[in-house]
Design a protein around this motif. Sequence first.
Motif, PDB file in Angstrom:
ATOM      1  N   HIS A  49      20.528 -57.573  -0.269  1.00  0.00           N
ATOM      2  CA  HIS A  49      19.231 -57.644   0.418  1.00  0.00           C
ATOM      3  C   HIS A  49      18.584 -56.263   0.396  1.00  0.00           C
ATOM      4  O   HIS A  49      18.381 -55.640   1.432  1.00  0.00           O
ATOM      5  CB  HIS A  49      19.432 -58.165   1.841  1.00  0.00           C
ATOM      6  N   HIS A  79      29.855 -66.148   0.734  1.00  0.00           N
ATOM      7  CA  HIS A  79      30.758 -65.725   1.822  1.00  0.00           C
ATOM      8  C   HIS A  79      31.303 -66.825   2.735  1.00  0.00           C
ATOM      9  O   HIS A  79      31.112 -66.777   3.959  1.00  0.00           O
ATOM     10  CB  HIS A  79      30.116 -64.624   2.667  1.00  0.00           C
ATOM     11  N   HIS A 125      16.745 -63.460   1.676  1.00  0.00           N
ATOM     12  CA  HIS A 125      16.935 -64.801   2.244  1.00  0.00           C
ATOM     13  C   HIS A 125      15.747 -65.702   1.937  1.00  0.00           C
ATOM     14  O   HIS A 125      14.596 -65.252   1.957  1.00  0.00           O
ATOM     15  CB  HIS A 125      17.045 -64.719   3.772  1.00  0.00           C
ATOM     16  N   ASP A 158      26.499 -58.284  -0.587  1.00  0.00           N
ATOM     17  CA  ASP A 158      25.649 -58.790   0.495  1.00  0.00           C
ATOM     18  C   ASP A 158      25.132 -57.607   1.321  1.00  0.00           C
ATOM     19  O   ASP A 158      25.052 -57.677   2.547  1.00  0.00           O
ATOM     20  CB  ASP A 158      26.418 -59.793   1.374  1.00  0.00           C
ATOM     21  N   ASP A 178      18.996 -65.659  -1.533  1.00  0.00           N
ATOM     22  CA  ASP A 178      20.122 -66.149  -0.738  1.00  0.00           C
ATOM     23  C   ASP A 178      19.599 -67.413  -0.067  1.00  0.00           C
ATOM     24  O   ASP A 178      18.923 -67.346   0.965  1.00  0.00           O
ATOM     25  CB  ASP A 178      20.478 -65.057   0.285  1.00  0.00           C
ATOM     26  N   HIS A 234      22.893 -54.969   3.239  1.00  0.00           N
ATOM     27  CA  HIS A 234      21.664 -55.120   4.030  1.00  0.00           C
ATOM     28  C   HIS A 234      21.055 -53.767   4.402  1.00  0.00           C
ATOM     29  O   HIS A 234      19.892 -53.701   4.770  1.00  0.00           O
ATOM     30  CB  HIS A 234      21.955 -55.894   5.325  1.00  0.00           C
ATOM     31  N   HIS A 253      24.451 -60.238  -5.146  1.00  0.00           N
ATOM     32  CA  HIS A 253      23.971 -60.635  -3.811  1.00  0.00           C
ATOM     33  C   HIS A 253      23.692 -59.380  -3.003  1.00  0.00           C
ATOM     34  O   HIS A 253      24.615 -58.730  -2.510  1.00  0.00           O
ATOM     35  CB  HIS A 253      25.049 -61.502  -3.147  1.00  0.00           C
TER      36      HIS A 253
HETATM   37 FE   FE2 Z   1      23.142 -62.575   2.118  1.00  0.00          FE
END
Ligand code: FE2
Length: 267
Positions: free
Chosen positions: A7, A136, A42, A194, A80, A196, A5
Amino acid sequence: MYDLHCHILPNIDDGADDLSVALKMAQIALGDGITHLACTPHIYPGLFDNTPEDIAAALQSFRKELDAQGIDLELAYGADIQVVPELVENLRCGAFPTLNQSRYFLFEPPHHVPLVNFDRFVSDALSAGFVPVITHPERLNWIRGHYREFVSAVQAGAWIQLTAGSLSGRFGRAARYWSEKMMGDGIVHLLATDGHNCNSRPPLLAEGELMAQKYVGKEEAARLVLDRPRSAWENADPESIPPPPGCSQRGKIDSGKKQGFLRRWLS
Ligand SMILES: [Fe+2]
């Protein structure tokens, strides 16, 4: 380690702003010990309307950039996926991508309001042959008062993914509290970054594994960042994968292994 996961793809959602950030994130991930990374932008209707074709094209172009820079990170893609009424239908027809084209997909509940018909979304996805990886839950504003719904989802066969940074305190006290509770109850299947960006949301996994060792020991902590995410990446049958310590093979909570908080729910 495998990060399922992240981004990292540039300019496709609220993750990496541009290619230079994405390349730096790749170096951070590699430096942390991540060898395989799923690019999961996303899909959020009306906000991030990414299609599998958009994501595959972005992945291909990013892979070329990594090769040109000599950054040896194995990539795959997924998304996601914000839970919407047409979730299962879109998975079936390929409008929503799974992780590396496997049966596993990232299932993102809304952050601020409880997911209505949570159990039905999970059971419909499982019945259709998919494995929802719930992203999450520890960071959702509504988990207090709804914890049992996540336990039920695991009992049905869903997986739980915590953000590694939640365990190390990057997301504040509440996220840490719920992630510790889930670890203690033995219902967590994997950790992911996750990631970013490079600063506030870096793609770091090792610190989460280290914290997880306190709750589940070294062997299980390694499963959270290596064995289980690798099995999902390779589309292994979930029944062939060792379950978290609080669960039996089919995802059911094992009465012989009820732990702490969970015992109160289930006894
Ligand atoms: Fe995410």
